[in-house]
Design an enzyme around this catalytic site. Structure first.
Site, mmCIF file in Angstrom:
data_model
loop_
_atom_site.group_PDB
_atom_site.id
_atom_site.type_symbol
_atom_site.label_atom_id
_atom_site.label_comp_id
_atom_site.label_asym_id
_atom_site.label_seq_id
_atom_site.Cartn_x
_atom_site.Cartn_y
_atom_site.Cartn_z
ATOM 1 N N HIS A 95 0.669 -1.349 -0.367
ATOM 2 C CA HIS A 95 -0.039 0.263 -0.337
ATOM 3 C C HIS A 95 1.032 1.082 -0.138
ATOM 4 C CE1 HIS A 95 1.098 0.691 4.235
ATOM 5 N NE2 HIS A 95 0.363 -0.671 4.860
ATOM 6 N N CYS A 111 3.371 -4.884 6.698
ATOM 7 C CA CYS A 111 3.153 -4.804 4.852
ATOM 8 C C CYS A 111 3.777 -3.975 4.281
ATOM 9 C CB CYS A 111 2.075 -3.439 5.375
ATOM 10 S SG CYS A 111 0.615 -4.442 5.889
#
Length: 209
Positions: A95, A111
């Site tokens: 992301h 992440c």
């Protein structure tokens, strides 16, 4: 032995997945970079941030499970995760992140962070090609780069502390070292001018580091 056998199986599966993947997103945790290829042709090579100490990004071969253009983390105080491409059932995603100054070093909670514009580009590409035609392969080791990043983190902390105290660092004329005509790298009166061998006058506002 069992762990080594499992890693070998994972790599074999990754190789098989790569062979049939249209879009291949490879993340190397050792170099903190992502390469994106389509049918074997490299499209992008970007810096990323994977998991910091205690929050390692999982290694292996994955298929994207869902995509959310405007997502906020329920686990981490509604932190924005724009253009999120989720690839594990535990919530790991690729992301966008506003912490662009930390890209190239391990800095996330597991992440894979990208610059916002690059995350949007990747999101659009995967949406166009389809999640079923996309593979995410993650390898390497964050600890290999964490040691190299420590001096940079310390320098950044010193800069932030000086900014908080109302000082700015002495102007640098090269990336390697500051020009210090006094030769002792010490404090100087605010606004003290001194000539530079590069044909300009610089002013001292604090210590050089």
């Amino acid at each position: 032995m069992r762990a080594a056998a499992l890693l070998l199986v994972t790599l074999c599966v990754a190789g098989a997945n790569e062979a049939r993947a249209g879009i291949l997103i490879r993340v190397d945790k050792s170099t903190q970079r992502m390469t994106v290829t389509r049918d074997g042709q490299t499209l992008y090579d970007w810096p990323v941030s994977t998991g910091m100490a205690g929050y390692s990004t999982p290694r292996g071969a994955f298929s994207p499970s869902r995509m959310v253009a405007d997502y906020y983390s329920r686990e981490w105080d509604d932190a924005p995760m724009p253009h999120a491409i989720f690839f594990t059932g535990r919530g790991h995603a690729i992301h966008g992140s506003s912490h662009t100054g930390r890209l190239g070093t391990p800095a996330s909670h597991g992440c894979v962070r990208l610059a916002p514009a690059k995350a949007a580009t990747l999101f659009a590409l995967v949406k166009q090609e389809g999640m079923g035609n996309t593979r995410v392969v993650i390898g390497g080791d964050e600890t290999a780069v964490a040691g190299r990043a420590a001096p940079r983190r310390e320098a950044r902390m010193r800069r932030e502390q000086f900014d908080q105290d109302g000082f700015a660092p002495t102007v640098r004329v090269t990336r390697r070292r500051a020009y210090d005509p006094w030769g002792d790298d010490a404090w100087r009166p605010v606004g003290a001018a001194y000539p530079s061998p590069y044909g300009a006058t610089y002013y001292s506002y604090g210590p050089s580091y």
